[in-house]
Design an enzyme around this catalytic site. Structure first.
Site, mmCIF file in Angstrom:
data_model
loop_
_atom_site.group_PDB
_atom_site.id
_atom_site.type_symbol
_atom_site.label_atom_id
_atom_site.label_comp_id
_atom_site.label_asym_id
_atom_site.label_seq_id
_atom_site.Cartn_x
_atom_site.Cartn_y
_atom_site.Cartn_z
ATOM 1 C CG ASP A 74 -5.366 -18.424 1.896
ATOM 2 O OD1 ASP A 74 -4.844 -18.219 3.008
ATOM 3 O OD2 ASP A 74 -4.891 -19.230 1.079
ATOM 4 C CE1 TYR A 113 -4.508 -0.472 0.220
ATOM 5 C CE2 TYR A 113 -4.142 1.853 0.611
ATOM 6 C CZ TYR A 113 -4.978 0.830 0.266
ATOM 7 O OH TYR A 113 -6.279 1.082 -0.045
ATOM 8 C CE LYS A 168 -1.074 -17.283 0.697
ATOM 9 N NZ LYS A 168 -2.260 -18.134 0.598
#
Ligand code: NAI
Length: 332
Positions: free
Chosen positions: A203, A123, A170
């Site tokens: 996820d 970001y 992740k």
């Protein structure tokens, strides 16, 4: 008397901000508004969408309430919202998601808070073309950035009497960046033995949030996952019109809804101002006006429960200003 910077923003921003300003004033809390403008219209006049005077005003007053600001997609000036967070080092983005009776939603018992890191990660927008046919973006995660956001999440959990913090990552794939975030999270968690800690791959987190959101309490994560997960969470409690936010740094904070400027709805007095009003409640708590914050939340909850004065996104026909009128009527 509190002096607060007010940034109406653009699109539906000025409408939801005006509705919120009226309700905040009706609580009786004494506020002097320092109104400042940023965004596309300002860009045309001043050559920058975020004039230094706006940043200086926030730095001086230490607290701002802000409407959404449009960001051109794929071209043009960089996001004013991202620039503000970076310039003022508002490293913690707090996004509560709570069910309110009467609001049509998949669940009735969600009460969780997304704590999103606000200054690093993909970001940060550090990206460039590599020749004409490839592009690279750099994901930046630092020990300091991770440590302060995870600590913020635990301190928030302690202060608010919450029981569990879940770190979202992740790290199985991004072993360096998310790996660093996770190892810092584990280290900080060990210093808060009274609060349960777990970690979850992003996820799997999405699936579990959709299936059983009531299992979760405080979620802490890097910037990009926080952006996505917090919109998912808003969908669990009635949509973007219901999702408030706060950007918090050291002794400085900017309160704004999670949603954007919804240009298609602009100027129609249609948008749901609840997310901005709930952001206003976070602001009242931040400035120590907890009793007014409680009264304002009770009034909003009563109007939502009645369901007679709610906006289109909640299945009603009320206008933005009509919702504000109904909340003001309910304020005790
Ligand atoms: P959006 O949040 O503006 O709209 C997404 C959908 O939600 C639309 O269907 C919209 O009508 C609906 N919606 C949003 N807020 C609502 C409300 N209060 N009441 C009822 N319905 C509402 O997201 P989108 O379309 O991706 O972005 C529009 C612009 O806003 C873009 O330029 C984007 O960069 C900017 N943006 C600004 C943010 C900020 O100022 N913090 C945050 C997110 C987006």
């Amino acid at each position: 008397m509190h002096t607060i910077t007010l940034i109406p923003g653009d699109g539906i921003g000025p409408e939801v901000i005006e509705a919120t300003r009226r309700v905040l004033e009706a609580t009786g809390v004494s506020i002097a508004w320092d109104v400042r403008h940023a965004g596309e219209a300002v860009m045309a006049q001043e050559g920058t969408p975020l004039p230094q005077a706006v940043l200086d005003a926030i730095k001086k007053n230490r607290v701002a309430l802000k409407g959404p600001i449009t960001t051109p997609v794929g071209h043009g000036f960089r996001s004013v919202n991202v620039a503000l967070r970076k310039e003022l080092d508002l490293y913690a983005n707090l996004r509560p998601c709570k069910s309110y009776p009467g609001v049509p939603a998949r669940y009735t018992d969600v009460d969780l808070v997304v704590v999103r890191e606000n200054t690093e990660d993909l970001y940060a927008g550090v990206e460039h073309m590599v020749g004409e046919d490839a592009a690279e973006s750099i994901k930046i995660i630092t020990r300091r950035g991770s440590e302060r956001i995870v600590r913020f999440a635990f301190e928030f959990a302690l202060r608010e009497g919450r029981r569990k913090v879940t770190a979202v990552h992740k790290a199985n794939i991004m072993k360096c960046t998310d790996g660093l975030f996770l190892s810092v999270a584990r280290h900080v968690a060990a210093q808060y033995p009274s609060i349960e800690f777990e970690d979850m791959i992003v996820d799997a987190m999405c699936m579990k949030l959709v299936q059983s959101p009531h299992q979760y309490d405080v979620l802490v994560m890097p910037n990009l996952y926080g952006d996505i997960i917090s919109d998912l969470c808003s969908g669990l409690v009635g949509g973007l019109g219901m999702a408030p936010g706060a950007n918090i740094g050291e002794g400085i904070a900017v309160f704004e809804p999670v949603h954007g400027s919804a240009p298609r709805r602009a100027g129609q007095n249609m948008a749901n101002p609840t997310a901005t009003m709930l952001s206003g409640i976070l602001m009242l708590k931040y400035i120590g006006e907890t009793e007014a914050a409680l009264r304002m939340e009770q009034a909003i909850a009563a109007v939502l429960r009645d369901g007679k004065a709610v906006t289109y996104d909640l299945g009603g026909t009320a206008t933005t200003s009509g919702f504000a009128d109904a909340v003001i009527e309910r304020l005790t």
